[in-house]
Design a protein around this motif. Structure first.
Motif, PDB file in Angstrom:
ATOM      1  N   PHE A  45      13.313  -0.461   6.438  1.00 18.11           N
ATOM      2  CA  PHE A  45      13.591   0.734   7.115  1.00 18.11           C
ATOM      3  C   PHE A  45      13.556   0.743   8.444  1.00 18.11           C
ATOM      4  CE2 PHE A  45      11.102   2.157   3.025  1.00 18.11           C
ATOM      5  CZ  PHE A  45      12.362   2.275   2.344  1.00 18.11           C
ATOM      6  N   GLU A  46      12.770  -0.043   9.111  1.00 19.94           N
ATOM      7  CA  GLU A  46      12.675  -0.164  10.548  1.00 19.94           C
ATOM      8  C   GLU A  46      14.213  -0.886  11.005  1.00 19.94           C
ATOM      9  OE1 GLU A  46       9.389  -3.076  11.388  1.00 19.94           O
ATOM     10  OE2 GLU A  46       8.170  -1.435  10.958  1.00 19.94           O
ATOM     11  N   ARG A  47      14.781  -1.677  10.342  1.00 22.26           N
ATOM     12  CA  ARG A  47      16.057  -2.301  10.702  1.00 22.26           C
ATOM     13  C   ARG A  47      17.183  -1.257  10.489  1.00 22.26           C
ATOM     14  NH1 ARG A  47      18.535  -7.517  10.713  1.00 22.26           N
ATOM     15  NH2 ARG A  47      20.903  -6.731  11.464  1.00 22.26           N
ATOM     16  N   ALA A  48      17.197  -0.490   9.383  1.00 22.29           N
ATOM     17  CA  ALA A  48      18.007   0.646   9.275  1.00 22.29           C
ATOM     18  C   ALA A  48      18.036   1.607  10.446  1.00 22.29           C
ATOM     19  CB  ALA A  48      17.800   1.469   8.104  1.00 22.29           C
ATOM     20  N   LEU A  49      17.004   2.097  10.903  1.00 20.96           N
ATOM     21  CA  LEU A  49      16.788   2.985  12.055  1.00 20.96           C
ATOM     22  C   LEU A  49      17.208   2.119  13.422  1.00 20.96           C
ATOM     23  CD1 LEU A  49      13.536   4.531  11.217  1.00 20.96           C
ATOM     24  CD2 LEU A  49      15.775   5.720  10.975  1.00 20.96           C
ATOM     25  N   ALA A  50      16.837   0.792  13.368  1.00 19.15           N
ATOM     26  CA  ALA A  50      17.265   0.174  14.649  1.00 19.15           C
ATOM     27  C   ALA A  50      18.631   0.054  14.744  1.00 19.15           C
ATOM     28  CB  ALA A  50      16.686  -1.082  14.886  1.00 19.15           C
ATOM     29  N   ASP A  51      19.357  -0.044  13.557  1.00 23.50           N
ATOM     30  CA  ASP A  51      20.717  -0.372  13.386  1.00 23.50           C
ATOM     31  C   ASP A  51      21.854   0.995  13.544  1.00 23.50           C
ATOM     32  OD1 ASP A  51      20.588  -3.127  13.126  1.00 23.50           O
ATOM     33  OD2 ASP A  51      20.868  -3.123  11.074  1.00 23.50           O
ATOM     34  N   ASP A 238      29.696   1.363   2.364  1.00 27.32           N
ATOM     35  CA  ASP A 238      29.504   0.382   3.360  1.00 27.32           C
ATOM     36  C   ASP A 238      30.708   0.303   4.248  1.00 27.32           C
ATOM     37  OD1 ASP A 238      26.723   0.001   2.716  1.00 27.32           O
ATOM     38  OD2 ASP A 238      27.482  -1.314   1.112  1.00 27.32           O
ATOM     39  N   ASP A 239      31.860   0.799   4.095  1.00 23.57           N
ATOM     40  CA  ASP A 239      33.068   0.662   4.681  1.00 23.57           C
ATOM     41  C   ASP A 239      33.146   1.694   5.667  1.00 23.57           C
ATOM     42  OD1 ASP A 239      35.717  -0.823   4.805  1.00 23.57           O
ATOM     43  OD2 ASP A 239      36.242   1.376   4.634  1.00 23.57           O
ATOM     44  N   GLY A 250      34.717  16.884   5.551  1.00 22.45           N
ATOM     45  CA  GLY A 250      33.629  17.760   5.513  1.00 22.45           C
ATOM     46  C   GLY A 250      32.100  17.131   5.259  1.00 22.45           C
ATOM     47  N   ALA A 251      32.185  15.798   4.795  1.00 27.18           N
ATOM     48  CA  ALA A 251      30.716  15.301   4.147  1.00 27.18           C
ATOM     49  C   ALA A 251      29.897  15.494   5.550  1.00 27.18           C
ATOM     50  CB  ALA A 251      30.729  14.081   3.864  1.00 27.18           C
ATOM     51  N   THR A 252      28.594  15.839   4.856  1.00 30.83           N
ATOM     52  CA  THR A 252      27.471  16.128   6.056  1.00 30.83           C
ATOM     53  C   THR A 252      26.701  14.633   6.049  1.00 30.83           C
ATOM     54  OG1 THR A 252      26.071  16.793   4.204  1.00 30.83           O
ATOM     55  CG2 THR A 252      27.261  18.501   5.834  1.00 30.83           C
ATOM     56  N   GLY A 253      26.804  13.734   5.294  1.00 30.96           N
ATOM     57  CA  GLY A 253      25.877  12.536   5.315  1.00 30.96           C
ATOM     58  C   GLY A 253      26.574  11.365   4.451  1.00 30.96           C
ATOM     59  N   ILE A 254      26.197  10.038   4.946  1.00 29.76           N
ATOM     60  CA  ILE A 254      26.550   8.760   4.326  1.00 29.76           C
ATOM     61  C   ILE A 254      25.427   8.055   4.020  1.00 29.76           C
ATOM     62  CG2 ILE A 254      28.033   6.661   4.519  1.00 29.76           C
ATOM     63  CD1 ILE A 254      29.616   8.909   4.308  1.00 29.76           C
ATOM     64  N   MET A 255      25.260   7.563   2.967  1.00 28.50           N
ATOM     65  CA  MET A 255      24.268   6.606   2.394  1.00 28.50           C
ATOM     66  C   MET A 255      24.593   5.058   2.586  1.00 28.50           C
ATOM     67  SD  MET A 255      21.893   8.897  -0.230  1.00 28.50           S
ATOM     68  CE  MET A 255      21.595  10.403   0.158  1.00 28.50           C
ATOM     69  N   SER A 256      24.074   4.263   3.156  1.00 30.65           N
ATOM     70  CA  SER A 256      24.782   3.064   3.442  1.00 30.65           C
ATOM     71  C   SER A 256      23.689   1.923   3.229  1.00 30.65           C
ATOM     72  CB  SER A 256      25.460   2.841   4.622  1.00 30.65           C
ATOM     73  OG  SER A 256      25.942   1.539   4.945  1.00 30.65           O
ATOM     74  N   ASP A 257      24.144   0.797   2.639  1.00 33.97           N
ATOM     75  CA  ASP A 257      23.067  -0.532   2.541  1.00 33.97           C
ATOM     76  C   ASP A 257      23.258  -1.146   3.925  1.00 33.97           C
ATOM     77  OD1 ASP A 257      22.451  -0.046  -0.104  1.00 33.97           O
ATOM     78  OD2 ASP A 257      23.967  -1.294  -0.697  1.00 33.97           O
ATOM     79  N   PRO A 259      23.730   0.269   7.693  1.00 30.92           N
ATOM     80  CA  PRO A 259      23.885   1.348   8.613  1.00 30.92           C
ATOM     81  C   PRO A 259      24.404   0.961  10.093  1.00 30.92           C
ATOM     82  CG  PRO A 259      21.850   1.350   7.664  1.00 30.92           C
ATOM     83  CD  PRO A 259      22.525   0.299   7.186  1.00 30.92           C
ATOM     84  N   ALA A 260      24.429  -0.502  10.123  1.00 29.79           N
ATOM     85  CA  ALA A 260      25.038  -0.989  11.285  1.00 29.79           C
ATOM     86  C   ALA A 260      26.689  -0.770  11.558  1.00 29.79           C
ATOM     87  CB  ALA A 260      24.749  -2.552  11.706  1.00 29.79           C
ATOM     88  N   ALA A 261      27.246  -1.081  10.101  1.00 32.99           N
ATOM     89  CA  ALA A 261      28.647  -0.919   9.956  1.00 32.99           C
ATOM     90  C   ALA A 261      29.381   0.308  10.225  1.00 32.99           C
ATOM     91  CB  ALA A 261      28.798  -1.697   8.458  1.00 32.99           C
ATOM     92  N   ILE A 262      28.323   1.551   9.893  1.00 32.00           N
ATOM     93  CA  ILE A 262      28.731   2.871   9.553  1.00 32.00           C
ATOM     94  C   ILE A 262      28.344   3.467  10.993  1.00 32.00           C
ATOM     95  CG2 ILE A 262      28.719   4.916   8.367  1.00 32.00           C
ATOM     96  CD1 ILE A 262      29.712   2.491   7.052  1.00 32.00           C
ATOM     97  N   ALA A 263      27.099   3.094  11.657  1.00 33.07           N
ATOM     98  CA  ALA A 263      26.727   3.942  12.949  1.00 33.07           C
ATOM     99  C   ALA A 263      27.957   4.086  13.899  1.00 33.07           C
ATOM    100  CB  ALA A 263      25.791   3.266  13.456  1.00 33.07           C
ATOM    101  N   PRO A 264      28.976   3.326  13.994  1.00 31.06           N
ATOM    102  CA  PRO A 264      29.987   3.735  15.147  1.00 31.06           C
ATOM    103  C   PRO A 264      30.899   5.088  14.624  1.00 31.06           C
ATOM    104  CG  PRO A 264      29.968   1.234  14.693  1.00 31.06           C
ATOM    105  CD  PRO A 264      29.149   1.882  13.846  1.00 31.06           C
ATOM    106  N   VAL A 265      31.044   5.210  13.305  1.00 32.09           N
ATOM    107  CA  VAL A 265      31.701   6.383  13.053  1.00 32.09           C
ATOM    108  C   VAL A 265      30.627   7.616  13.361  1.00 32.09           C
ATOM    109  CG1 VAL A 265      32.698   7.373  11.066  1.00 32.09           C
ATOM    110  CG2 VAL A 265      32.550   4.856  11.153  1.00 32.09           C
ATOM    111  N   PHE A 266      29.635   7.392  13.360  1.00 28.49           N
ATOM    112  CA  PHE A 266      28.648   8.769  13.581  1.00 28.49           C
ATOM    113  C   PHE A 266      28.769   8.985  15.044  1.00 28.49           C
ATOM    114  CE2 PHE A 266      27.705   8.221   9.282  1.00 28.49           C
ATOM    115  CZ  PHE A 266      26.973   9.447   8.797  1.00 28.49           C
ATOM    116  N   ARG A 267      28.528   7.872  15.965  1.00 25.83           N
ATOM    117  CA  ARG A 267      28.582   7.903  17.305  1.00 25.83           C
ATOM    118  C   ARG A 267      29.908   8.690  17.771  1.00 25.83           C
ATOM    119  NH1 ARG A 267      26.674   2.339  17.059  1.00 25.83           N
ATOM    120  NH2 ARG A 267      24.755   2.162  16.930  1.00 25.83           N
TER     121      ARG A 267
END
Length: 275
Positions: A45-51, A238-239, A250-257, A259-267
């Protein structure tokens, strides 16, 4: 949004603000960051938030002595090589498991199964989706009590694949969000919107892109959910391009194994809480 108060009542403005908050973009660490660390553990969980995750998704099971532990499977066979069921094990027994065993990696230290209470305490303020895995109505009230003990109802969405468990969570008056049951998702998918509104009580659709041959990622379906004030959060993605497509729809959220791979899309979208 500031101009809104010039034209509508304070009550309506507050409702719009509440709806928009409900639709804040969320990147969930699905069981933490299992692409890198053992799933459903505090380090994951710590890693996910850091990523880059701003939310967490996790699973819970009750032990025989009345604790909720964070684990997906009903036993420890896959993650720890221990075939004992959680339901008939004490918390002390489950804590002895090393869930790093299931990763097949030799570079990891001993990782233990945390309790839900420890997880809520370790990550104050972090939105969470907590999935009660057993189809066990007797576990519902104690689960609600654990969440209430940490005054976490405003940030915890309770979920279950069991329709009767979801309905019981609501009947017991849980003040936080609940996910849609499978039947409610089907109603939204196949009934006219005006009729569907009468039968849907949850606040969040946590869904896959498809269920068997049925697609759940169409723009019209997402728009219908959004128009009803629902979150629409997809698992497991994860893609980055797939995540981008879903958010564009229009999705409001993504669940990923991972998160580091997906975070740039949210940024790119200026999502709140994405480091």
């Amino acid at each position: 949004m500031p101009q809104l108060h010039l034209y509508v009542s304070d009550e309506l403005a507050a409702e719009v603000e509440k709806r928009d908050k409900k639709h804040d973009l969320r990147l969930y660490g699905h069981r933490g960051a299992p692409a890198h660390l053992p799933e459903n553990t505090l380090p994951a969980f710590e890693r996910a938030l850091a990523d880059g995750a701003n939310s967490l998704e996790l699973d819970v099971h009750p032990t025989v002595d009345g604790h909720f532990v964070v684990a997906h499977d009903p036993d420890g066979l896959r993650v720890a090589g221990v075939a004992e069921p959680i339901r008939t094990s004490t918390l002390d027994q489950v804590r002895r498991w090393n869930v790093a065993v299931g990763t097949g990696r030799d570079d990891l230290d001993h990782h233990t199964v945390p309790t839900l209470a420890e997880t809520l305490e370790a990550f104050p303020g972090v939105p969470m989706s907590i999935d009660l895995k057993p189809d066990d109505p007797e576990s519902v009230a104690p689960l609600i009590e654990v969440v209430a003990r940490f005054s976490a109802e405003d940030r915890v969405t309770l979920a279950s694949f069991s329709t009767r468990v979801v309905h019981l969570i609501r009947r017991l008056g849980y003040p936080g969000r609940t996910t849609l049951s499978k039947s409610e998702v089907a109603i939204l998918r196949f009934l006219p919107a005006a009729l569907a509104r009468r039968f849907v009580s949850g606040e969040s659709a946590h869904i896959p892109v498809r269920h068997r041959s049925i697609r759940l990622d169409g723009r019209r379906f997402i728009a219908r959910c959004r128009n009803l004030g629902l979150r629409v959060d997809y698992w497991v993605v994860d893609d980055a391009e797939e995540a981008r497509r879903l958010l564009d729809a229009g999705a409001t959220g993504i669940m990923s194994d991972d998160p580091a791979a997906i975070a740039p899309v949210f940024r790119e979208r200026g999502a709140v809480g994405i480091p």
